[in-house]
Design an enzyme around this catalytic site. Structure first.
Site, PDB file in Angstrom:
ATOM      1  N   HIS A   1       8.425 -22.309   5.965  1.00  0.00           N
ATOM      2  CA  HIS A   1       9.850 -21.960   5.911  1.00  0.00           C
ATOM      3  C   HIS A   1      10.732 -22.982   6.635  1.00  0.00           C
ATOM      4  CE1 HIS A   1       9.310 -20.109   9.922  1.00  0.00           C
ATOM      5  NE2 HIS A   1      10.610 -20.171  10.035  1.00  0.00           N
TER       6      HIS A   1
ATOM      7  N   GLU B   1      10.561 -21.403  21.851  1.00  0.00           N
ATOM      8  CA  GLU B   1      10.983 -20.038  21.531  1.00  0.00           C
ATOM      9  C   GLU B   1      11.074 -19.220  22.812  1.00  0.00           C
ATOM     10  OE1 GLU B   1       9.499 -18.458  17.570  1.00  0.00           O
ATOM     11  OE2 GLU B   1       7.704 -19.353  18.435  1.00  0.00           O
TER      12      GLU B   1
ATOM     13  N   ASP C   1      -0.411 -21.596  14.791  1.00  0.00           N
ATOM     14  CA  ASP C   1       0.777 -20.865  14.354  1.00  0.00           C
ATOM     15  C   ASP C   1       1.961 -21.807  14.098  1.00  0.00           C
ATOM     16  OD1 ASP C   1       2.328 -18.499  13.843  1.00  0.00           O
ATOM     17  OD2 ASP C   1       3.222 -18.720  15.833  1.00  0.00           O
TER      18      ASP C   1
ATOM     19  N   HIS D   1       4.688 -26.140  10.782  1.00  0.00           N
ATOM     20  CA  HIS D   1       6.080 -26.556  10.978  1.00  0.00           C
ATOM     21  C   HIS D   1       6.213 -27.905  11.699  1.00  0.00           C
ATOM     22  CE1 HIS D   1       6.419 -22.493   9.778  1.00  0.00           C
ATOM     23  NE2 HIS D   1       6.353 -21.933  10.970  1.00  0.00           N
TER      24      HIS D   1
ATOM     25  N   LYS E   1      14.954 -24.925   5.878  1.00  0.00           N
ATOM     26  CA  LYS E   1      16.096 -25.018   6.803  1.00  0.00           C
ATOM     27  C   LYS E   1      16.958 -26.218   6.404  1.00  0.00           C
ATOM     28  CE  LYS E   1      13.593 -23.023  10.719  1.00  0.00           C
ATOM     29  NZ  LYS E   1      14.226 -21.828  11.230  1.00  0.00           N
TER      30      LYS E   1
ATOM     31  N   LYS F   1       2.175 -18.340   4.729  1.00  0.00           N
ATOM     32  CA  LYS F   1       1.125 -18.509   5.721  1.00  0.00           C
ATOM     33  C   LYS F   1       0.696 -17.175   6.314  1.00  0.00           C
ATOM     34  CE  LYS F   1       2.311 -19.313  10.024  1.00  0.00           C
ATOM     35  NZ  LYS F   1       3.103 -19.187  11.249  1.00  0.00           N
TER      36      LYS F   1
ATOM     37  N   ARG G   1       0.812  -1.232   0.000  1.00  0.00           N
ATOM     38  CA  ARG G   1       0.000   0.000   0.000  1.00  0.00           C
ATOM     39  C   ARG G   1       0.845   1.282   0.000  1.00  0.00           C
ATOM     40  NH1 ARG G   1      -5.277   0.581   1.732  1.00  0.00           N
ATOM     41  NH2 ARG G   1      -6.410  -1.365   1.921  1.00  0.00           N
TER      42      ARG G   1
ATOM     43  N   LYS H   1       5.900 -20.112  23.368  1.00  0.00           N
ATOM     44  CA  LYS H   1       6.612 -18.842  23.448  1.00  0.00           C
ATOM     45  C   LYS H   1       7.066 -18.651  24.893  1.00  0.00           C
ATOM     46  CE  LYS H   1       5.134 -17.138  19.306  1.00  0.00           C
ATOM     47  NZ  LYS H   1       6.079 -17.094  18.177  1.00  0.00           N
TER      48      LYS H   1
HETATM   49  C1  BG6 Z   1       6.525 -18.549  12.281  1.00  0.00           C
HETATM   50  C2  BG6 Z   1       5.570 -18.255  13.395  1.00  0.00           C
HETATM   51  O1  BG6 Z   1       5.902 -19.323  11.288  1.00  0.00           O
HETATM   52  O2  BG6 Z   1       7.645 -19.250  12.787  1.00  0.00           O
HETATM   53  C3  BG6 Z   1       6.245 -17.482  14.508  1.00  0.00           C
HETATM   54  O3  BG6 Z   1       4.480 -17.508  12.888  1.00  0.00           O
HETATM   55  C4  BG6 Z   1       7.509 -18.169  14.955  1.00  0.00           C
HETATM   56  O4  BG6 Z   1       5.368 -17.298  15.603  1.00  0.00           O
HETATM   57  C5  BG6 Z   1       8.381 -18.525  13.762  1.00  0.00           C
HETATM   58  O5  BG6 Z   1       8.189 -17.305  15.834  1.00  0.00           O
HETATM   59  C6  BG6 Z   1       9.544 -19.387  14.187  1.00  0.00           C
HETATM   60  O6  BG6 Z   1      10.438 -19.531  13.124  1.00  0.00           O
HETATM   61  P1  BG6 Z   1      11.961 -19.851  13.400  1.00  0.00           P
HETATM   62  O7  BG6 Z   1      12.539 -20.034  12.025  1.00  0.00           O
HETATM   63  O8  BG6 Z   1      12.536 -18.693  14.135  1.00  0.00           O
HETATM   64  O9  BG6 Z   1      11.999 -21.105  14.219  1.00  0.00           O
END
Ligand code: BG6
Length: 479
Positions: free
Chosen positions: A172, A210, A229, A234, A176, A142, A46, A328
């Protein structure tokens, strides 16, 4: 559909992901000459930038998020960048966007990283402006929906303009290096495969911990929670790679066929097989941090932690629990998989009062990339008081084994594969739907039983019920 895109169109070009990951990845790929000098990058969002304004914006992001030694010639990279402001809800804006993209000689790769509500208008705008032809492929970031129904809705909208072989759904974690290494560990070695089943494995643990909290993602995270999430995508991808049958070849169809079979074998969980939590104030790595509701500014029932005892109901995994946990504000940032083997069937050392412990294999995904196999060994000595045995680690630190190669951002690999058209590390529609099916059922169980997250102090491994989830099976989480 094999073409190398010579234009990359980034939706969400001013967003957090673009700043932290996409622009740094593209710049680093440019510096290493891994993308063609002719690749043109068009950003859109935007904000009313022109090309020069966007280049300045990108420069600031690169200075912040890409280490100097990986930047190469920033000027060269910034010159590739172009920008077109766009309101995705206004179809007429796509005409200017199409003009900015021009006519790529080979093909166009689109990377869509926008709010889920913008998916449909964006696809409609792309279609109306001729940006969905046979030489266009699309990458989708996502969140792709919030449940099976909404994900189907998005997938249908995308499918109305792109065939599945031109749709690249991003997880993602698959970018890795260590996640890809799981395939090498399992299928490039003869050692593990004969033991990789219920006869020899007692349980598997997957932890994605995390230390960060809400990270200014209030709008998104509170509506998602840890299950959607992290687990839906993942963690289930990690589980699928651990549990899948050997594919016939390293090929996108073969690998994804095997993953989806595992995902479809996931047994629906019972209420006592999940634990949810939400962090309260505490300390992480010695620093005091506020609670989730303080960060959010209101009360919430969103889970910031989830632990699940999962089962893969097939021949290979009959009776082997997969303990998953993610959260988290946990004590440390770590992603790891632990495969705990069964005890030896008969210990010849029992008569010598020496006890053996089952072997375990730890696969460290991040931050340390390592593989550790715990083996039993005899403690050196003359054994006058009996034989003593102790587990010793057989340790492979990937950084030492492969000193040299640069540590790449996961998105470098994914962007390169999107540009080149390799779908192996992207998620197929049937996988996503199998993932959502299982997740939706868990949420339905929570709703039916009125499950609310239990409090845990930041800096702990979730609520104590998560420890009990494993302990009552005689299993201890690896810490
Ligand atoms: C994301 C989540 O997909 O992955 C986040 O939305 C999370 O909440 C992140 O922090 C973690 O990715 P990584 O690569 O740091 O383990």
């Amino acid at each position: 559909m094999s073409f190398n895109a010579d234009c990359l169109l980034l939706f969400g070009a001013t967003g957090d992901l673009a700043q932290r990951m996409l622009l740094p990845s593209l710049c680093a790929l440019g510096a290493d000459k891994l993308i063609s000098p002719d690749l043109k990058i068009v950003g859109t969002a935007r904000q009313p930038f022109d090309d020069a304004g966007y280049r300045n914006f990108a420069r600031e992001a690169l200075e912040k998020y890409l280490p100097p030694e990986r930047r190469g010639s920033m000027a060269e990279f910034l010159n590739r960048l172009h920008y077109q402001p766009l309101d995705a809800n206004d179809t007429s804006h796509f005409v200017d966007l199409a003009a900015k993209v021009g006519t790529p000689k080979e093909g166009l790769a689109i990377f869509l990283s926008t709010a889920p509500g913008l998916f449909e208008p964006t696809i409609a705008g792309l279609s109306a402006s001729g940006l969905t032809g046979a030489n266009v492929r699309i990458g989708l970031e996502k969140p792709l929906g919030t449940d099976l129904e909404s994900s189907r809705h998005i997938n249908d909208a995308v499918a109305s303009a792109f065939s599945e072989d031109r749709i690249f759904r991003i997880d993602h974690y698959l970018g890795k290096e260590t996640v890809q290494n799981l395939l090498a560990l399992r299928f490039a070695n003869i050692l593990f495969e004969p033991l990789w089943n219920a006869a020899h494995i007692d349980n598997v643990q997957i932890t994605v911990a995390e230390t960060v909290g809400l990270e200014n993602r209030v709008g998104y995270y509170d509506g998602a929670g840890a299950l959607r999430d992290m687990v839906q995508n993942h963690m289930l991808q990690l589980l699928a790679l651990v549990a899948m049958e050997p594919p016939a070849s390293y090929d996108s169809t073969a690998i994804r066929d095997e993953k989806v079979k595992v995902l479809r074998c996931l047994r629906y969980v019972t209420p006592d097989e999940t634990v949810t939590g939400q962090y309260r104030k505490g300390a992480v790595e010695g620093q005091p941090v506020p609670g989730y509701d303080d960060e959010l500014g209101k009360d919430s029932d969103t889970e910031t932690f989830v632990a699940i005892k999962a089962h893969v109901d097939n021949w290979r995994w009959k009776g082997v629990p997969f303990y998953l946990r993610t959260g988290k504000r946990l004590p440390k940032r770590v992603t790891e998989i632990i495969v705990n083997f069964r005890p030896v069937p008969h210990s010849i050392f029992a008569s010598k009062a020496a006890s053996t412990r089952p072997n375990s294999l730890l696969i460290g995904i991040q931050p340390e990339e390592n593989i550790t196999l715990q083996l039993m060994a005899k403690v050196p000595g003359l054994d006058r008081d009996g034989i003593r045995l102790r587990p010793v680690p057989l340790d492979i630190a990937m950084n030492d084994a492969f000193a040299g190669p640069v540590k790449r951002i996961a998105y470098e690999r994914l962007l390169l594969d999107l540009i080149g058209g390799d779908q192996t590390l992207f998620v197929r529609r049937d996988e996503v739907e199998a993932q959502w099916d299982w997740i939706d059922d868990i949420r339905a169980v929570w709703a039916e039983h009125g499950v609310k997250p239990k409090a845990y102090a930041a800096g702990n491994w979730g609520p104590s019920a998560a420890i009990a989830l494993a302990e009552r099976d005689g299993v201890t989480w690896h810490e």
